[in-house]
Design an enzyme around this catalytic site. Sequence first.
Site, mmCIF file in Angstrom:
data_model
loop_
_atom_site.group_PDB
_atom_site.id
_atom_site.type_symbol
_atom_site.label_atom_id
_atom_site.label_comp_id
_atom_site.label_asym_id
_atom_site.label_seq_id
_atom_site.Cartn_x
_atom_site.Cartn_y
_atom_site.Cartn_z
ATOM 1 N N GLU A 33 0.882 -1.159 0.000
ATOM 2 C CA GLU A 33 0.000 0.000 0.000
ATOM 3 C C GLU A 33 0.927 1.217 0.000
ATOM 4 O OE1 GLU A 33 -2.279 0.814 3.542
ATOM 5 O OE2 GLU A 33 -3.527 2.284 2.507
ATOM 6 N N ARG A 257 5.845 -12.866 9.360
ATOM 7 C CA ARG A 257 6.539 -11.617 9.067
ATOM 8 C C ARG A 257 7.852 -11.554 9.829
ATOM 9 N NH1 ARG A 257 2.668 -7.404 9.734
ATOM 10 N NH2 ARG A 257 4.405 -6.036 9.216
ATOM 11 N N LYS A 267 4.927 -0.040 9.616
ATOM 12 C CA LYS A 267 4.865 1.245 8.903
ATOM 13 C C LYS A 267 4.252 2.327 9.774
ATOM 14 C CE LYS A 267 3.744 -0.107 4.378
ATOM 15 N NZ LYS A 267 2.878 0.098 3.220
#
Length: 551
Positions: A33, A257, A267
């Site tokens: 994104e 992750r 983020k």
Amino acid sequence: MSEEKSLNFIEEIVSQDLASGKHSSILTRFPPEPNGYLHIGHAKSICLNFGLAKHFGGATNLRFDDTNPTTEETEYVESIKADLKWLGFDWIKECYASDYFDTLYEFAVQLIEKGMAYVDDSSPEEIALQKGTPTTAGTGNEYRNRSIAENLELFAHMKLGKFEDGAKVLRAKIDLANPNMLLRDPIIYRIKKAHHHRTGDKWCIYPMYDFAHGQSDSIENITHSICTLEFIPHRALYDWCIEQLEIFPSKQYEFSRLNITYTILSKRKLLQLVQEHHVDSWDDPRMPTISGMRRRGYTPESIRDFCDRIGIAKRENIIDFSLLEFCVREHLNKIAQRRMVVTDPIKLVITNYEKGEEILHSENNPEDTEGGVRAVPFSKELWIERGDFMEAPTKKYFRLGPGLMVRLKSAYIVQCDSFEKDAEGVVQTVFASYVPESKSGSDTSGIHVKGTLHWVSAKHALPVVLNEYDRLFKVEDVAGAEGDFKDYINEQSLTKTNAWAEPALMADPLDARFQFIRKGYFYQDTTSTKGALVFNRTVTLKDAWAKEQKK
RNA sequence: UGCCUGAUAGUAUAAUGGUAGUACGACUGUUUUUGGUGCAGUUUGUCUUGGUUCGAAUCCAGGUCGGGCAACCA
């Protein structure tokens, strides 16, 4: 390349899909994104997706998952592309979820026509309440029973902008009692009268992730859609949408992750560090972002190597920061130019050196026989490190002290005769005599010394600034620590030091990789100019002496 | 309390019913004009309890512990 490396579980799946004929070739995608900069966690995903395609002869799309106009910006799109290229990866197609908005809208209409979606006028709070809890079933509301015709008309009006933000949503009609909360009539479209970085003001309704991602995969014919563990519960919805719409059956697979000690890979949190000025920018060399690591001096090779080494699995993990350091040292050791820089200087006067000065030569890289040599001026007065002299040396100290001998790198062996302190009792000057026949390369002295020091000729010295970085956080598991992650920020993560460098640095290219001998690997900062050289310390050298001293 | 996940040295990761291996870390020694690099070596592990089997890290059952799930974020 006859490497017998075992396959990770995703490579295993792909391998089987290819062997069984389920797919004749594979297509993966990397779907960020554009709401922030890429970090090392993304690098793991990038290496996986692009690596898979490379390994099995497929290709990878870059797709911007830009369905939320309020958080996304073109700046991020550009940085993501630049980082990807720098890392050494090429995508076969550049895609945007926003390119599919028309198709996605049609998909939603199809769902309504099948009686599988409805417009709901409830508030967010009401919807949350009606969803129930993990242990209790949700309850419906009267909107769930709207007619297809009414839903069609209301959805069209949503698109036309007839309602305010939040007034209505489109929901998939699935199962309000499903143990998977995501299947309790998830919202698939919301009203947002916001400017989109690509579609501008064309739309005022935007699809949710769950109604965009799988369909985007499907539209692009992605065979293996790889994401992180937290999307496992979304897979049921992913499959549901594809099944209802009867479109290409992309399949989702999940891996864990990346986490790294002493830093954060979120983020949202990284953005907070930037916005609240705990760091200077997204590319601050302390940041675990790709751009920060690049500026700090990490190489793409070292990052790819790191991603190879950490592996792919489904278990939660936290990788030692030292592995990252190992990877970058390993690469830099092979390619970095050796230079001499003194940070905390004291004067070394060679009392019996009568020549005044001479030019010596030093190898650029002992690991590289083709690396050549550079000229290094030597003279009667040198700068050496304060830490390389000890007034009362301890037993294992191999450096300078009264009566002790050392070699000056690429120059002569010297013996300390005396030293001088200032009024505060701080050593300022060390006096030594050199052994003329011990000249590097033509040493006939027969003397063997244990220590070799780096040095800089005082009158030729170049003033430079060194940015020495330490870990950004004080605790290993930052995300797992109690309370606010910002409480654990290491306030001493940056030390700016003035230093003296050998003059060769002035002629070196901007993007050269350096090892300042005995100090660490350094890379010129983006703020560096010929008039004011600034170097960022990528990583220190391993320091067995420091370790010894701690004992 | 429900559902979904996972568990192998300090940290990661492999072994897919048949010798528990590799890397990083740590520790030794050695080489070295970087206390760097290289080289050689040492160290520590299958969450638990049962079961199936000639044989289980692997299959089965129960337990324990970790992570995720109730955003108009992705």
